[in-house]
Write a protein that holds these residues in place. Structure first.
Motif, mmCIF file in Angstrom:
data_model
loop_
_atom_site.group_PDB
_atom_site.id
_atom_site.type_symbol
_atom_site.label_atom_id
_atom_site.label_comp_id
_atom_site.label_asym_id
_atom_site.label_seq_id
_atom_site.Cartn_x
_atom_site.Cartn_y
_atom_site.Cartn_z
ATOM 1 N N SER A 1 0.917 -1.184 0.016
ATOM 2 C CA SER A 1 0.086 -0.019 -0.071
ATOM 3 C C SER A 1 1.044 1.384 0.014
ATOM 4 O O SER A 1 1.764 1.252 0.659
ATOM 5 C CB SER A 1 -0.891 -0.117 1.208
ATOM 6 O OG SER A 1 -1.777 1.320 1.361
ATOM 7 N N VAL A 2 0.440 2.202 -0.889
ATOM 8 C CA VAL A 2 1.111 3.223 -0.954
ATOM 9 C C VAL A 2 0.486 4.562 -0.177
ATOM 10 O O VAL A 2 0.842 4.992 0.561
ATOM 11 C CB VAL A 2 1.800 4.038 -2.441
ATOM 12 C CG1 VAL A 2 2.043 5.068 -2.438
ATOM 13 C CG2 VAL A 2 2.777 2.877 -2.963
ATOM 14 N N THR A 3 -0.830 4.816 -0.773
ATOM 15 C CA THR A 3 -1.534 5.994 -0.267
ATOM 16 C C THR A 3 -2.914 5.721 -0.771
ATOM 17 O O THR A 3 -3.429 4.675 -1.692
ATOM 18 C CB THR A 3 -1.426 7.329 -0.871
ATOM 19 O OG1 THR A 3 -2.081 8.255 -0.209
ATOM 20 C CG2 THR A 3 -1.417 7.537 -2.263
ATOM 21 N N SER A 4 -4.135 6.346 -0.331
ATOM 22 C CA SER A 4 -5.469 6.506 -0.907
ATOM 23 C C SER A 4 -5.989 7.931 -0.850
ATOM 24 O O SER A 4 -5.389 8.597 -0.174
ATOM 25 C CB SER A 4 -6.468 5.577 -0.142
ATOM 26 O OG SER A 4 -6.553 6.144 1.150
ATOM 27 N N THR A 5 -6.685 8.309 -1.789
ATOM 28 C CA THR A 5 -7.139 9.487 -1.737
ATOM 29 C C THR A 5 -8.567 9.570 -2.218
ATOM 30 O O THR A 5 -9.204 9.062 -2.970
ATOM 31 C CB THR A 5 -6.457 10.739 -2.816
ATOM 32 O OG1 THR A 5 -7.087 11.713 -2.868
ATOM 33 C CG2 THR A 5 -6.739 10.031 -4.327
ATOM 34 N N THR A 6 -9.221 10.593 -1.473
ATOM 35 C CA THR A 6 -10.762 10.761 -1.565
ATOM 36 C C THR A 6 -10.977 12.325 -2.313
ATOM 37 O O THR A 6 -11.803 12.803 -2.336
ATOM 38 C CB THR A 6 -11.463 11.109 -0.483
ATOM 39 O OG1 THR A 6 -11.171 11.646 0.562
ATOM 40 C CG2 THR A 6 -11.493 9.173 0.011
ATOM 41 N N ALA A 7 -9.701 12.864 -2.928
ATOM 42 C CA ALA A 7 -9.743 14.332 -3.202
ATOM 43 C C ALA A 7 -10.380 14.476 -4.668
ATOM 44 O O ALA A 7 -10.532 13.351 -5.342
ATOM 45 C CB ALA A 7 -8.384 14.785 -3.482
ATOM 46 N N GLY A 8 -10.817 15.547 -5.084
ATOM 47 C CA GLY A 8 -11.459 15.685 -6.205
ATOM 48 C C GLY A 8 -12.966 15.412 -6.508
ATOM 49 O O GLY A 8 -13.594 15.403 -7.622
ATOM 50 N N HIS A 53 -15.715 4.509 -11.010
ATOM 51 C CA HIS A 53 -15.705 3.121 -11.985
ATOM 52 C C HIS A 53 -14.700 3.297 -13.013
ATOM 53 O O HIS A 53 -15.444 3.313 -14.102
ATOM 54 C CB HIS A 53 -17.282 2.624 -12.219
ATOM 55 C CG HIS A 53 -17.749 1.858 -10.930
ATOM 56 N ND1 HIS A 53 -17.994 2.149 -9.726
ATOM 57 C CD2 HIS A 53 -18.131 0.515 -11.081
ATOM 58 C CE1 HIS A 53 -18.681 1.382 -9.195
ATOM 59 N NE2 HIS A 53 -18.602 0.160 -9.975
ATOM 60 N N GLY A 54 -13.391 3.373 -12.824
ATOM 61 C CA GLY A 54 -12.686 3.286 -14.209
ATOM 62 C C GLY A 54 -11.475 4.152 -14.210
ATOM 63 O O GLY A 54 -11.954 5.431 -13.384
ATOM 64 N N ILE A 55 -10.483 3.925 -14.266
ATOM 65 C CA ILE A 55 -9.508 4.903 -14.535
ATOM 66 C C ILE A 55 -8.367 4.738 -15.440
ATOM 67 O O ILE A 55 -8.162 3.323 -15.595
ATOM 68 C CB ILE A 55 -8.586 4.826 -13.089
ATOM 69 C CG1 ILE A 55 -7.578 6.044 -12.977
ATOM 70 C CG2 ILE A 55 -7.997 3.681 -12.764
ATOM 71 C CD1 ILE A 55 -7.077 6.280 -11.466
ATOM 72 N N SER A 56 -8.108 5.690 -16.254
ATOM 73 C CA SER A 56 -6.939 5.339 -17.241
ATOM 74 C C SER A 56 -5.853 6.586 -17.242
ATOM 75 O O SER A 56 -6.065 7.707 -16.496
ATOM 76 C CB SER A 56 -7.776 5.386 -18.404
ATOM 77 O OG SER A 56 -8.419 6.354 -18.802
ATOM 78 N N PHE A 57 -4.964 6.540 -17.897
ATOM 79 C CA PHE A 57 -3.603 7.371 -17.841
ATOM 80 C C PHE A 57 -3.410 7.829 -19.228
ATOM 81 O O PHE A 57 -3.503 7.307 -20.439
ATOM 82 C CB PHE A 57 -2.541 6.526 -17.490
ATOM 83 C CG PHE A 57 -2.674 6.265 -16.057
ATOM 84 C CD1 PHE A 57 -2.537 7.144 -14.855
ATOM 85 C CD2 PHE A 57 -3.214 4.718 -15.673
ATOM 86 C CE1 PHE A 57 -2.501 6.617 -13.672
ATOM 87 C CE2 PHE A 57 -3.354 4.502 -14.457
ATOM 88 C CZ PHE A 57 -3.118 5.399 -13.323
ATOM 89 N N SER A 58 -2.784 8.984 -19.079
ATOM 90 C CA SER A 58 -2.264 9.553 -20.492
ATOM 91 C C SER A 58 -0.865 8.683 -20.808
ATOM 92 O O SER A 58 -0.442 7.968 -19.804
ATOM 93 C CB SER A 58 -1.797 10.993 -20.263
ATOM 94 O OG SER A 58 -0.671 11.028 -19.181
ATOM 95 N N VAL A 74 -7.201 9.984 -15.349
ATOM 96 C CA VAL A 74 -8.659 10.279 -15.410
ATOM 97 C C VAL A 74 -9.579 9.081 -14.764
ATOM 98 O O VAL A 74 -9.504 7.938 -15.367
ATOM 99 C CB VAL A 74 -9.044 10.508 -16.832
ATOM 100 C CG1 VAL A 74 -10.364 10.791 -17.145
ATOM 101 C CG2 VAL A 74 -7.900 11.629 -17.475
ATOM 102 N N ALA A 75 -10.346 9.611 -14.144
ATOM 103 C CA ALA A 75 -11.403 8.583 -13.580
ATOM 104 C C ALA A 75 -12.592 9.147 -13.628
ATOM 105 O O ALA A 75 -13.079 10.171 -13.686
ATOM 106 C CB ALA A 75 -11.384 8.758 -11.848
ATOM 107 N N SER A 128 -12.994 12.943 -13.602
ATOM 108 C CA SER A 128 -12.083 13.662 -12.738
ATOM 109 C C SER A 128 -10.655 13.574 -13.317
ATOM 110 O O SER A 128 -10.384 12.364 -13.587
ATOM 111 C CB SER A 128 -12.038 13.400 -11.196
ATOM 112 O OG SER A 128 -13.488 13.585 -10.667
ATOM 113 N N ALA A 129 -9.964 14.593 -13.417
ATOM 114 C CA ALA A 129 -8.554 14.526 -13.863
ATOM 115 C C ALA A 129 -7.709 15.010 -12.894
ATOM 116 O O ALA A 129 -7.744 15.852 -11.862
ATOM 117 C CB ALA A 129 -8.144 15.285 -15.033
ATOM 118 N N PHE A 130 -6.435 14.033 -12.650
ATOM 119 C CA PHE A 130 -5.420 14.113 -11.590
ATOM 120 C C PHE A 130 -3.937 14.347 -12.181
ATOM 121 O O PHE A 130 -3.891 13.499 -12.980
ATOM 122 C CB PHE A 130 -5.371 13.088 -10.495
ATOM 123 C CG PHE A 130 -6.986 12.794 -9.972
ATOM 124 C CD1 PHE A 130 -7.083 13.457 -8.715
ATOM 125 C CD2 PHE A 130 -7.816 12.120 -10.485
ATOM 126 C CE1 PHE A 130 -8.281 13.455 -7.992
ATOM 127 C CE2 PHE A 130 -9.169 11.905 -9.752
ATOM 128 C CZ PHE A 130 -9.241 12.706 -8.711
#
Length: 199
Positions: free
Chosen positions: A143-150, A156-161, A168-169, A193-195
């Motif tokens: 485990s590294v971290t978790s976030t509820t920000a944004g 339901h789903g996350i992808s990356f550039s 992007v979630a 949501s974008a991070f």
């Protein structure tokens, strides 16, 4: 499901003990051959593979007794793939929680660097979020971290550039946490949501 060059892995949630169905893929015809099941591995709803094809990672749900009461949980697991037979060997499993609250693990995605596993926590605001797990060279998850920000709401789903610098979630907003009711119509109010990803 996770599709590799020679094997296909599909989660089976109908088994009481949990299972992963294994198939070989004919390189010429694409035909599938059933290789059996890996059992006793919780209910695996989502599966993805490492970038090098040596491991698969899953998210699953189940329950355990806490003070005599059955309590639901979510976990992320890592499996080693036998390149010759397609058999799976469990490497390790991590229980996903935020504080003392159990998560609702949904989609699972490997970062383009291959070093991190991202798991969306499909709960409504303010609990919905994203877990980040590190992947060791031997496939061990930690485990590294978790976030509820944004303002994530039932993600339901996350992808990356392509360069891995942006995540992007997608958020399913069928439920309104402000009113405690379902919004009219599936997909009404869904958001993205974008991070920025700290690499």
């Amino acid at each position: 499901p996770a599709i590799l060059r020679h094997f296909l892995y599909v989660g089976d949630t109908t088994s009481s003990a949990g299972a992963i169905n294994r198939y070989s893929i004919n390189d010429v015809s694409g035909a599938l051959t059933n290789l059996g099941q890996t059992t006793g591995v919780f209910n695996n709803y989502f599966i993805t593979s490492s970038l090098d094809g040596k491991y698969i990672f899953t998210t699953g749900a189940g329950s355990e007794l806490v003070n005599g009461v059955s309590e639901a949980y979510s976990r992320a697991s890592s499996f080693l793939i036998d390149a010759n037979t397609g058999n799976l060997t469990l490497i390790n499993t991590i229980k996903l929680t935020t504080g003392t609250v159990n998560a609702n693990a949904t989609q699972v995605t490997v970062h383009p660097s291959g070093k991190f596993l991202y798991v969306t926590d499909g709960r409504y605001q303010p609990l919905g979020g994203i877990f980040v797990l590190s992947i060791s060279p031997t496939g061990v998850l930690s485990s590294v971290t978790s976030t509820t920000a944004g303002g994530l709401n039932y993600p339901h789903g996350i992808s990356f550039s392509a360069n891995g610098k942006v995540a992007v979630a997608t958020n399913f907003a069928g439920y309104d946490p402000n009113t405690g009711t379902d919004r009219a119509g599936f997909g009404v109010g869904d958001t993205v949501s974008a991070f920025a990803v700290n690499q």
